[in-house]
Design a protein around this motif. Structure first.
Motif, PDB file in Angstrom:
ATOM      1  N   PRO A   9      -5.822   3.512  -8.621  1.00  0.00           N
ATOM      2  CA  PRO A   9      -5.589   4.825  -7.606  1.00  0.00           C
ATOM      3  C   PRO A   9      -5.608   5.865  -8.072  1.00  0.00           C
ATOM      4  CG  PRO A   9      -3.422   2.502  -7.586  1.00  0.00           C
ATOM      5  CD  PRO A   9      -4.824   2.971  -8.874  1.00  0.00           C
ATOM      6  N   VAL A  10      -6.539   6.532  -6.855  1.00  0.00           N
ATOM      7  CA  VAL A  10      -7.104   7.886  -7.280  1.00  0.00           C
ATOM      8  C   VAL A  10      -5.328   8.961  -7.691  1.00  0.00           C
ATOM      9  CG1 VAL A  10      -7.914   9.837  -6.970  1.00  0.00           C
ATOM     10  CG2 VAL A  10      -9.420   7.398  -6.246  1.00  0.00           C
ATOM     11  N   SER A  11      -4.792   8.200  -6.492  1.00  0.00           N
ATOM     12  CA  SER A  11      -3.319   8.919  -6.729  1.00  0.00           C
ATOM     13  C   SER A  11      -2.362   8.908  -7.964  1.00  0.00           C
ATOM     14  CB  SER A  11      -2.623   8.501  -5.437  1.00  0.00           C
ATOM     15  OG  SER A  11      -2.084   7.147  -5.606  1.00  0.00           O
ATOM     16  N   LEU A  12      -3.326   8.346  -8.722  1.00  0.00           N
ATOM     17  CA  LEU A  12      -2.078   7.954  -9.638  1.00  0.00           C
ATOM     18  C   LEU A  12      -2.041   8.967 -10.704  1.00  0.00           C
ATOM     19  CD1 LEU A  12      -0.260   5.014 -11.699  1.00  0.00           C
ATOM     20  CD2 LEU A  12      -2.726   4.381 -12.830  1.00  0.00           C
ATOM     21  N   GLN A  13      -0.665   9.520 -11.292  1.00  0.00           N
ATOM     22  CA  GLN A  13      -0.401  10.766 -11.929  1.00  0.00           C
ATOM     23  C   GLN A  13       0.773  10.285 -13.198  1.00  0.00           C
ATOM     24  OE1 GLN A  13       2.189  12.487  -9.664  1.00  0.00           O
ATOM     25  NE2 GLN A  13       1.003  13.253  -8.015  1.00  0.00           N
ATOM     26  N   ASP A  14       1.130   9.322 -13.739  1.00  0.00           N
ATOM     27  CA  ASP A  14       2.367   9.012 -14.889  1.00  0.00           C
ATOM     28  C   ASP A  14       1.506   7.112 -14.946  1.00  0.00           C
ATOM     29  OD1 ASP A  14       3.600   7.740 -16.635  1.00  0.00           O
ATOM     30  OD2 ASP A  14       5.768   8.427 -15.641  1.00  0.00           O
ATOM     31  N   LEU A  15       0.793   7.258 -15.983  1.00  0.00           N
ATOM     32  CA  LEU A  15       0.350   5.764 -16.198  1.00  0.00           C
ATOM     33  C   LEU A  15       1.275   5.402 -17.528  1.00  0.00           C
ATOM     34  CD1 LEU A  15      -1.220   3.404 -16.416  1.00  0.00           C
ATOM     35  CD2 LEU A  15      -3.140   4.949 -17.581  1.00  0.00           C
ATOM     36  N   ASP A  16       1.881   3.979 -18.111  1.00  0.00           N
ATOM     37  CA  ASP A  16       2.801   4.160 -19.765  1.00  0.00           C
ATOM     38  C   ASP A  16       2.127   2.856 -19.870  1.00  0.00           C
ATOM     39  OD1 ASP A  16       4.582   3.429 -21.644  1.00  0.00           O
ATOM     40  OD2 ASP A  16       5.975   3.821 -20.359  1.00  0.00           O
ATOM     41  N   LEU A  35      -0.008   4.438  -4.806  1.00  0.00           N
ATOM     42  CA  LEU A  35       0.922   4.888  -6.614  1.00  0.00           C
ATOM     43  C   LEU A  35       0.455   5.745  -6.890  1.00  0.00           C
ATOM     44  CD1 LEU A  35       2.724   2.215  -8.190  1.00  0.00           C
ATOM     45  CD2 LEU A  35      -0.112   1.861  -9.420  1.00  0.00           C
ATOM     46  N   THR A  36       1.764   6.755  -8.197  1.00  0.00           N
ATOM     47  CA  THR A  36       1.687   7.397  -8.514  1.00  0.00           C
ATOM     48  C   THR A  36       2.111   7.525  -9.934  1.00  0.00           C
ATOM     49  OG1 THR A  36       3.971   8.339  -7.544  1.00  0.00           O
ATOM     50  CG2 THR A  36       1.876   9.017  -6.315  1.00  0.00           C
ATOM     51  N   GLY A  37       2.966   6.556  -9.889  1.00  0.00           N
ATOM     52  CA  GLY A  37       4.195   5.896 -10.857  1.00  0.00           C
ATOM     53  C   GLY A  37       3.538   4.202 -11.532  1.00  0.00           C
ATOM     54  N   LEU A  38       3.034   4.572 -13.101  1.00  0.00           N
ATOM     55  CA  LEU A  38       2.917   3.265 -13.677  1.00  0.00           C
ATOM     56  C   LEU A  38       3.099   2.387 -14.195  1.00  0.00           C
ATOM     57  CD1 LEU A  38       1.610  -0.061 -12.162  1.00  0.00           C
ATOM     58  CD2 LEU A  38      -0.858   0.222 -13.506  1.00  0.00           C
ATOM     59  N   PRO A  56      -7.582   8.314 -13.795  1.00  0.00           N
ATOM     60  CA  PRO A  56      -8.126   8.930 -12.504  1.00  0.00           C
ATOM     61  C   PRO A  56      -7.820  10.497 -12.850  1.00  0.00           C
ATOM     62  CG  PRO A  56      -5.553   7.644 -12.463  1.00  0.00           C
ATOM     63  CD  PRO A  56      -6.541   7.645 -14.021  1.00  0.00           C
ATOM     64  N   PRO A  57      -7.987  11.293 -11.346  1.00  0.00           N
ATOM     65  CA  PRO A  57      -7.861  12.382 -11.986  1.00  0.00           C
ATOM     66  C   PRO A  57      -7.166  13.189 -11.930  1.00  0.00           C
ATOM     67  CG  PRO A  57      -9.123  12.363 -10.068  1.00  0.00           C
ATOM     68  CD  PRO A  57      -8.914  10.584 -10.514  1.00  0.00           C
ATOM     69  N   HIS A  58      -6.655  12.779 -11.456  1.00  0.00           N
ATOM     70  CA  HIS A  58      -4.984  13.496 -11.320  1.00  0.00           C
ATOM     71  C   HIS A  58      -4.060  12.477 -12.076  1.00  0.00           C
ATOM     72  CE1 HIS A  58      -6.157  15.208  -7.406  1.00  0.00           C
ATOM     73  NE2 HIS A  58      -6.309  14.065  -6.625  1.00  0.00           N
ATOM     74  N   LEU A  59      -3.999  12.416 -13.173  1.00  0.00           N
ATOM     75  CA  LEU A  59      -3.402  11.856 -14.324  1.00  0.00           C
ATOM     76  C   LEU A  59      -2.917  13.017 -14.482  1.00  0.00           C
ATOM     77  CD1 LEU A  59      -2.720   8.894 -15.438  1.00  0.00           C
ATOM     78  CD2 LEU A  59      -3.882   9.193 -17.277  1.00  0.00           C
ATOM     79  N   GLN A  60      -1.342  12.845 -14.795  1.00  0.00           N
ATOM     80  CA  GLN A  60      -0.500  13.762 -15.941  1.00  0.00           C
ATOM     81  C   GLN A  60      -0.047  13.359 -16.245  1.00  0.00           C
ATOM     82  OE1 GLN A  60       1.731  15.935 -12.479  1.00  0.00           O
ATOM     83  NE2 GLN A  60       0.623  16.384 -10.933  1.00  0.00           N
ATOM     84  N   VAL A  61       0.270  12.531 -16.283  1.00  0.00           N
ATOM     85  CA  VAL A  61       1.327  12.012 -18.081  1.00  0.00           C
ATOM     86  C   VAL A  61       0.955  10.097 -18.288  1.00  0.00           C
ATOM     87  CG1 VAL A  61       3.493  10.677 -18.818  1.00  0.00           C
ATOM     88  CG2 VAL A  61       4.003  12.803 -16.998  1.00  0.00           C
ATOM     89  N   PHE A  62       0.300  10.666 -19.521  1.00  0.00           N
ATOM     90  CA  PHE A  62      -0.332   9.628 -20.057  1.00  0.00           C
ATOM     91  C   PHE A  62       0.012   8.689 -21.802  1.00  0.00           C
ATOM     92  CE2 PHE A  62      -4.361   7.064 -22.038  1.00  0.00           C
ATOM     93  CZ  PHE A  62      -4.306   5.561 -21.204  1.00  0.00           C
ATOM     94  N   ASN A  63       1.237   7.264 -21.740  1.00  0.00           N
ATOM     95  CA  ASN A  63       1.820   7.049 -22.842  1.00  0.00           C
ATOM     96  C   ASN A  63       1.159   5.543 -23.185  1.00  0.00           C
ATOM     97  OD1 ASN A  63       2.929   6.263 -24.645  1.00  0.00           O
ATOM     98  ND2 ASN A  63       5.434   6.553 -23.252  1.00  0.00           N
ATOM     99  N   SER A 123       0.950  -1.480  -0.028  1.00  0.00           N
ATOM    100  CA  SER A 123      -0.299   0.002   0.073  1.00  0.00           C
ATOM    101  C   SER A 123       0.143   1.413  -0.164  1.00  0.00           C
ATOM    102  CB  SER A 123      -1.089   0.212   1.115  1.00  0.00           C
ATOM    103  OG  SER A 123      -0.336  -0.025   2.339  1.00  0.00           O
ATOM    104  N   SER A 124       1.981   1.194   0.158  1.00  0.00           N
ATOM    105  CA  SER A 124       3.142   2.400   0.188  1.00  0.00           C
ATOM    106  C   SER A 124       3.485   3.269  -1.119  1.00  0.00           C
ATOM    107  CB  SER A 124       3.822   2.282   1.598  1.00  0.00           C
ATOM    108  OG  SER A 124       4.704   0.982   0.988  1.00  0.00           O
ATOM    109  N   LEU A 125       3.744   1.261  -1.612  1.00  0.00           N
ATOM    110  CA  LEU A 125       4.594   2.150  -3.020  1.00  0.00           C
ATOM    111  C   LEU A 125       3.331   2.948  -4.341  1.00  0.00           C
ATOM    112  CD1 LEU A 125       6.315   0.220  -5.286  1.00  0.00           C
ATOM    113  CD2 LEU A 125       4.517  -1.295  -6.327  1.00  0.00           C
ATOM    114  N   ASN A 126       4.722   4.349  -4.444  1.00  0.00           N
ATOM    115  CA  ASN A 126       4.268   4.706  -5.309  1.00  0.00           C
ATOM    116  C   ASN A 126       4.998   5.252  -6.478  1.00  0.00           C
ATOM    117  OD1 ASN A 126       6.013   7.117  -2.768  1.00  0.00           O
ATOM    118  ND2 ASN A 126       4.198   6.294  -2.755  1.00  0.00           N
ATOM    119  N   VAL A 127       5.427   4.007  -6.938  1.00  0.00           N
ATOM    120  CA  VAL A 127       6.077   4.359  -8.448  1.00  0.00           C
ATOM    121  C   VAL A 127       6.687   2.387  -8.750  1.00  0.00           C
ATOM    122  CG1 VAL A 127       7.951   4.038  -9.637  1.00  0.00           C
ATOM    123  CG2 VAL A 127       7.626   5.799  -8.574  1.00  0.00           C
TER     124      VAL A 127
END
Length: 683
Positions: free
Chosen positions: A375-382, A354-357, A399-406, A328-332
């Motif tokens: 996860p709502v916290s996801l920001q980078d999805l590749d 999770l912020t980067g997947l 997710p609403p906070h997504l910043q990078v989508f590849n 649950s603590s995983l960020n990237v």
């Protein structure tokens, strides 16, 4: 003037002494200097430690010299020395008492030398540095026994680097006395085995780097104090943490990239892991049933240790244990370049922070997880370079906070039209090398195009190789795109109204390999980077020279020369240019010489700029090496050609003139012959 013999002798002595002093003084190297209490003598061709430094010197740098050994008196005058660096020399040994006067020395760098030669003598010299905190002996061809001897008395050591040596096997005898050690660097050795108690007693160890070795597996990992662990570029097939460890692990970063992992690593029960890097392995998830158990028959995995111990573990048990671990603590999470075909149900849902997947470069065919699992916290999805060509319109809401989508390199043909309209923080989208068009206002229900208007946060958009034929009117209105990549869309049409909404925001525009026509670049007043390479341009578009650019890419076009008027404007408005791969004419290089004289525009690929000469059979010639005399020589040969062409005509006119003269004066010829012969011949 008369000199006495005695005075003359004295004068010779003075002159000889002065000349000896001057010739004996070595030339002053500007790199060799002392600033306050730091002496910088690196790269000064020294063969010994300088003795003329101030006594209060605290930092001494002697890197990259020619010092072969350090004698006992080398540092005796510098009792205040705290930091010493002698890397990149030829040192084979240190005399046993070389540091006897340097009790305050806390940082020592002896990397990239030959200390293996007399390692026992060197170890004795190091044993005197009981206050040493930081030691670097990397690149000295040391074995584990030599390393153990080096550090046996350095109980206060906090940072140790043994990288680039030949350590092969670690046991408890190597680091047993380093109770204060916080950072240990063992990368680029030949390690193939680490015994269970090798790091026993290193209770303060926080950073451990064992990258670029030959480790086959990590079993029963129990280093609870380690925060950053780098195991990349080994041959690891399994990573299993200790099953009976009750104490919480402090591990935050685990790098297992470029190994041979077959299963997801079995992480500690109680961990704080934030960054898990698994790129470049052979990971593949086992299919599971609805209740989470493995759908395949259980198989036994056998672990055979070098000491002969054999452990059998059920693959089903291992997989279930993996999914039950707390992440649950995983960020990237980086799982790029693996063999993933799907993601297990509930797997992503457990990563609540999770912020980067990163799942690029796999073989994913579908995304079966429901929107609530993301996860709502996801920001980078590749998801780049997968097999998501059949992605349905029921693609889960992003997710609403997504910043990078590849999503590049998937071959997508169907996509939700308004998928990005609800994302208030999206900054970068990459849909390159798919088959998706750009929606116009009239396309309300189309699934083979994407709408790009009114995305207030979008700054970077990559649409390379999407088979785009035309950009609709006001396609990007309301979106402050600064970086737009449209390269590799052959024959794309860009009407003036299509990019009108980007006139005040666009900074980079990529039109490489597009065969574009009729584009007015002057409307983009903030444009700084323009790529129009790999097209068929025979001249620079005039609109390009109406704006100030930081970089202009003109490579691989059909330019034979650049108009001198354009060159003058280019030198004023473009800071850097790329020109390689164009068939420039060697005898039309006035523009090149002008740019060299002005020296205001940097030619980034200067070595690739070549020209062609029509008569010289030398292929492409570098413009800087071409001699203008070759062009002059060619002009001289053409003059002789004209002479040869006009010579028969001239001879014809001369003969005609002679005949004309003789026809009006027939006696002229007999008199001429008589005068030349000077005698008459009787008949």
């Amino acid at each position: 003037m008369q000199l006495w013999p005695g005075a003359f002798s004295v004068l010779l002595i003075v002159v000889n002494y002065t000349w000896t002093r001057v010739s004996a003084t070595p030339p002053i190297n500007p790199k060799c200097k002392v600033v306050q209490k730091t002496a910088q003598y690196s790269g000064c061709e020294l063969r010994s430690v300088p003795s003329e430094l101030p006594e209060e010197t605290e930092e001494l740098f002697l890197n990259n010299n020619r010092i072969e050994f350090l004698i006992n008196s080398s540092f005796a005058p510098y009792s205040y020395l705290k930091k010493l660096s002698c890397s990149g020399n030829r040192m084979t040994s240190l005399h046993s008492n070389v540091f006897s006067k340097n009790s305050q020395l806390h940082t020592l760098n002896l990397g990239n030398n030959l200390l293996y030669t007399h390692y026992k003598q060197t170890a004795q010299a190091l044993s005197a540095l009981t206050s040493l905190r930081n030691l670097d002996v990397s690149g000295n061809v040391l074995t584990e026994d030599m390393a153990a001897l080096f550090v046996q008395n350095l109980t206060n050591l906090e940072i140790l680097s043994l990288s680039h040596n030949i350590l092969m096997r670690l046991d408890e005898s190597v680091f047993s006395r380093l109770h204060s050690l916080r950072e240990l660097n063992l990368e680029r050795n030949l390690l193939y085995e680490i015994e269970e108690d090798a790091f026993h007693g290193l209770a303060n160890l926080q950073v451990l780097n064992i990258a670029f070795n030959q480790l086959p597996c990590i079993v029963d990992f129990h280093l609870t104090s380690v925060v950053h662990l780098n195991l990349s570029h080994n041959a690891i097939e399994w990573f299993l943490s200790s099953q009976n460890q009750e104490e919480a692990f402090q591990l935050e970063t685990l790098d297992l990239s470029v190994n041979r992992l077959l299963f997801f690593p079995l992480l500690p029960h109680h961990s704080h892991i934030k960054n898990l890097l698994l790129s470049g392995n052979q990971l593949a998830f086992r299919e599971t049933t609805e209740n989470g158990s493995s759908s395949k028959s259980s198989s036994m995995l056998q672990f055979v240790f070098l000491n002969g111990t054999v452990i059998n573990i059920s693959s089903t048990y291992l997989w279930e244990e993996t999914l039950q671990r707390d992440i649950s603590s995983l960020n990237v999470l980086d799982m790029t370049y693996n063999c993933l075909t799907h993601l297990p149900k509930g797997f992503i849902k457990k990563m609540t922070a999770l912020t980067g997947l990163l799942l690029g470069h796999n073989t994913l065919e579908s995304l079966d997880f429901i929107p609530s699992e993301i996860p709502v916290s996801l920001q980078d999805l590749d998801l780049s370079d997968n097999d998501l060509s059949n992605l349905k319109q029921s693609f889960p809401d992003l997710p609403p906070h997504l910043q990078v989508f590849n999503l590049s390199l998937n071959g997508l043909q169907h996509f939700p039209r308004q998928i990005f309209s609800g994302l208030s923080k999206i900054k970068l989208v990459d849909l390159s090398f798919n088959h998706l068009g750009i929606c116009s206002f009239n396309d309300k229900n189309s699934t083979n195009c994407v709408a790009w208007n009114d995305i207030n946060s979008l700054q970077f958009l990559y649409l390379r190789g999407c088979d785009l034929k035309e950009i609709p009117t006001n396609a990007f209105s309301g979106s402050p795109i600064a970086h737009l990549e449209l390269s590799d869309n052959q024959g794309i049409l860009l009407p003036k109204s299509s990019l009108q909404g980007l006139s005040q925001t666009l900074v980079y525009l990529g039109l490489r390999n597009t065969s574009f026509t009729d584009v007015d670049f002057s409307v983009f007043q903030k444009l700084k980077f323009l790529d129009i390479s790999v097209n068929c341009l025979t001249q620079i578009p005039n609109s390009v020279l109406r704006i100030h650019l930081s970089q202009l890419n003109l490579r691989d076009n059909k330019l034979t020369a650049i108009d001198l008027t354009q060159t003058k404007v280019l030198s004023r408005k473009v800071n850097a240019v790329l020109l390689g791969g164009n068939p420039f004419n060697c005898c039309s290089l006035d523009w090149w010489h002008f740019l060299q004289r002005q020296n205001s525009t940097c030619i980034l690929d200067r070595t690739d700029v070549k020209c062609i000469h029509s008569t010289l059979n030398q292929g492409d010639i570098h413009v800087d090496l071409f001699l203008s005399s070759h062009c002059n020589k060619r002009d001289g040969e053409s003059i002789w050609l004209y002479v040869l062409l006009f010579l028969p005509i001239c001879l014809t006119f001369v003969c005609a003139g002679v005949v004309f003269i003789l026809s009006f004066n027939p006696r002229l010829l007999p008199r001429f012959i008589k005068r030349r012969c000077r005698s008459s011949v009787p008949y």
